[in-house]
Design an enzyme around this catalytic site. Structure first.
Site, PDB file in Angstrom:
ATOM      1  N   TYR A   1     -67.115 123.873  62.695  1.00  0.00           N
ATOM      2  CA  TYR A   1     -68.086 123.034  62.887  1.00  0.00           C
ATOM      3  C   TYR A   1     -68.481 122.964  64.563  1.00  0.00           C
ATOM      4  O   TYR A   1     -68.108 122.023  65.347  1.00  0.00           O
ATOM      5  CB  TYR A   1     -67.524 121.430  62.494  1.00  0.00           C
ATOM      6  CG  TYR A   1     -67.419 121.547  61.335  1.00  0.00           C
ATOM      7  CD1 TYR A   1     -67.711 121.934  60.297  1.00  0.00           C
ATOM      8  CD2 TYR A   1     -66.396 120.214  60.957  1.00  0.00           C
ATOM      9  CE1 TYR A   1     -67.330 121.880  58.793  1.00  0.00           C
ATOM     10  CE2 TYR A   1     -66.114 119.901  59.603  1.00  0.00           C
ATOM     11  CZ  TYR A   1     -66.601 120.502  58.571  1.00  0.00           C
ATOM     12  OH  TYR A   1     -66.140 120.531  57.321  1.00  0.00           O
TER      13      TYR A   1
ATOM     14  N   TYR B   1     -62.540 113.599  55.645  1.00  0.00           N
ATOM     15  CA  TYR B   1     -62.045 114.408  54.834  1.00  0.00           C
ATOM     16  C   TYR B   1     -60.643 114.606  54.784  1.00  0.00           C
ATOM     17  O   TYR B   1     -60.181 114.399  55.685  1.00  0.00           O
ATOM     18  CB  TYR B   1     -62.714 116.045  54.946  1.00  0.00           C
ATOM     19  CG  TYR B   1     -64.057 116.222  54.850  1.00  0.00           C
ATOM     20  CD1 TYR B   1     -64.514 116.602  53.459  1.00  0.00           C
ATOM     21  CD2 TYR B   1     -65.028 116.259  55.872  1.00  0.00           C
ATOM     22  CE1 TYR B   1     -65.928 116.956  53.538  1.00  0.00           C
ATOM     23  CE2 TYR B   1     -66.529 116.694  55.591  1.00  0.00           C
ATOM     24  CZ  TYR B   1     -66.842 116.738  54.287  1.00  0.00           C
ATOM     25  OH  TYR B   1     -68.102 117.173  54.176  1.00  0.00           O
TER      26      TYR B   1
END
Length: 534
Positions: free
Chosen positions: A483, A411
């Site tokens: 995460y 990302y």
């Protein structure tokens, strides 16, 4: 391209920019404002096993690997109700957990020791708070609801996650990021204050508001919520947002304004056309572009993800979002895609789509296409991976013995994020160019071991030179708490000698522990990766 499709691509790979509910726009005026109608507030709803609502409430988490079995679930509608339930639960000696959006990847809520689950799902209001000159967002408001209300009513937005179904609660506390982060910073860079239910030494819960004002005696509690993770210090019942330096009382000038249009670009390289050399060139091109061009102001609004999918998905994919209102948008994106593909010798399929910004944002998907069992891992990248590291990724993605749905997603990051001091927020990773999200999803519980082994060995081998984890150094900068990965606390998978809390919080962990000692001295709020008392 076999089973690969746009829907499959989005369903399998777009969950990464948000962690931490269901629809329906929520907009409300501040309590007590003249001329507003008052909707009666229900009391606390308490549900125990045997009640037909129990299974719905305990199974609404994202990851079906975990299922809560609390003695009771308390559905609350206000900060005051939350405080009352917490006080009762603490006095009864029950371990508690809180659920807002329900998108936690690990068992922080659905833990076997949790006996009381506090569900804040009715708390989803989004409104302007005149007293604080800030926008108030309750924890269960989804990002889609936040975007819709802020934009429709005031023409502003927040640089939060890409997945509209994710709740604000855990997403913000973990330092959420998304499509506008390179232009506007992380969502916590705009966090002015936080309303939290805390429990001090006496055991009674109370509601506290903490802001970033230098003279606020509760300021450290605010700081802990700028990336310190959910479930650590109390229960957030309201976030307050205002961009630092924003002046005046006009709400439309207090947060960033989104692009008017969004140009989305989808690029696919079928695995049939990729060998190791081409794959390496592709990953290197993508990463190096952000090393060399990440601060180019023309590309400030660029958000892109390189989805390095397993061979079962059929293709490696690039998704890019860009300010479609720029007159040179098409040209800049064309140059960007060409730079990523340069030297591969391939002609990928390229599709462009132009939409109004809000329509495109709310149309994003966050599901796993029915693949409801999940495991995630993460890393911050300070520079491009070496060919040797990329070869390890390629080996695992093309493993013929594994036909599951997994990915390593890179990302885009950096930009405005890199202009903030590492200790200004509890989110210390401030000089990275990319985030990596390792994920795998499946359906059959009997295949748990196969999928868990695949992602664990992939991650271990990628970071084999630093003990199986992305130790902060010249190449990496630890992990992202939104995460969460309990393997980081397991010496079987983390042999680096660097503790899990350093990977997430670096030197800021000691400061978080001090906040914990001040605001949760009894350790009421805890989970497998919670901040520990000093």
């Amino acid at each position: 391209m076999g089973r690969f499709s746009r829907r499959g691509f989005l369903a399998a790979t777009t969950a990464g920019a948000a962690v931490a509910t269901t629809g329906g726009a929520a907009s409300a005026a501040p309590a007590g404002k003249k001329g507003t109608s008052c909707v009666p507030q229900p009391g606390v709803t308490t549900v125990a096993g045997g009640d037909p609502r129990y299974q719905e409430l305990v199974h609404r988490g994202f990851n079906a690997r975990f299922a809560a079995t609390p003695d009771r679930v308390h559905v609350v509608h206000s900060a005051e109700q939350t405080a009352d339930v917490v006080t009762e639960t603490v006095k009864a000696g029950r371990q508690l957990a809180v659920r807002s959006g329900g998108h936690c990847f690990e068992n922080f809520v659905d833990h076997r020791d949790v006996r009381a689950l506090i569900d804040t799902s009715p708390m989803r209001a989004v409104y302007y708070d005149e007293r604080h000159r800030a926008f108030a967002v309750q924890p269960a408001a989804t990002l889609g609801e936040v975007y819709r209300t802020l934009f429709h009513d005031w023409g502003v937005t927040l640089p939060a996650g890409v997945c509209p179904q994710v709740g604000a609660g855990g997403h913000v506390a973990g330092g959420g990021y998304g499509p506008l982060t390179r232009r506007d910073g992380t969502v916590v860079d705009h966090l002015y204050g936080v309303e939290v239910v805390v429990v001090k030494a006496g055991g009674n819960a109370r509601v506290v508001t903490a802001t970033r004002e230098p003279d606020d005696p509760n300021r450290e509690l605010w700081w802990a919520h700028t990336g310190g993770g959910g479930g650590n210090f109390g229960i957030v019942t309201r976030y307050l947002f205002r961009t630092p330096g924003a002046e005046g009382g006009d709400p439309s000038a207090l947060l960033p304004k989104p692009p008017t249009r969004l140009r989305s670009t989808y690029v696919t390289w079928p695995w049939a056309d990729l060998n190791l050399a081409r794959f390496t060139r592709l990953v290197t091109n993508f990463s190096r572009w952000y090393e060399e061009n990440g601060s180019d102001p023309r590309y400030a609004s660029l958000y892109s993800t390189l989805h390095l999918n397993t061979h079962a998905i059929g293709a490696v994919s690039l998704e890019a979002r860009f300010d479609g209102g720029r007159p040179d948008a098409a040209e800049l994106i064309e140059r960007y895609v060409a730079a990523v593909n340069e030297g591969t010798g391939l002609e990928p399929a390229v599709e462009h789509q132009d939409d109004l910004w809000l329509q495109a944002t709310l149309g994003a998907r966050f599901d796993t296409g029915g693949y409801d069992r999940h495991k995630s891992k993460s890393a911050y990248l300070r520079r491009t991976w070496t060919p040797e590291r990329i070869a390890v990724v390629h080996k695992h993605l093309t493993d013929a013995a594994f036909d599951g749905w997994g990915a390593v997603d890179l990302y885009s990051y950096g930009g405005k994020v890199n202009t903030v001091a590492a200790d200004a927020t509890a989110l210390p990773q401030r000089d990275s160019i990319l985030k990596a999200w390792f994920s795998v999803t499946w359906m059959d519980p009997e295949l748990d071991e196969l999928h868990l082994r695949w992602i664990r060995e992939l991650y271990r081998d990628v970071f084999a030179d630093t003990g199986g984890v992305p130790v902060p150094n010249a190449d990496h900068d630890g992990c992202y708490i939104n995460y969460p990965d309990t393997d980081l606390a397991d010496p079987r998978w983390n042999t680096s000698g660097v503790p899990w809390h350093t990977l997430y919080y670096k030197a800021g962990y000691r400061r978080l522990q001090q906040v914990k000692a001040e605001w949760d001295p009894r350790g009421v709020f805890r989970h497998p990766l919670s901040v520990r008392l000093p």
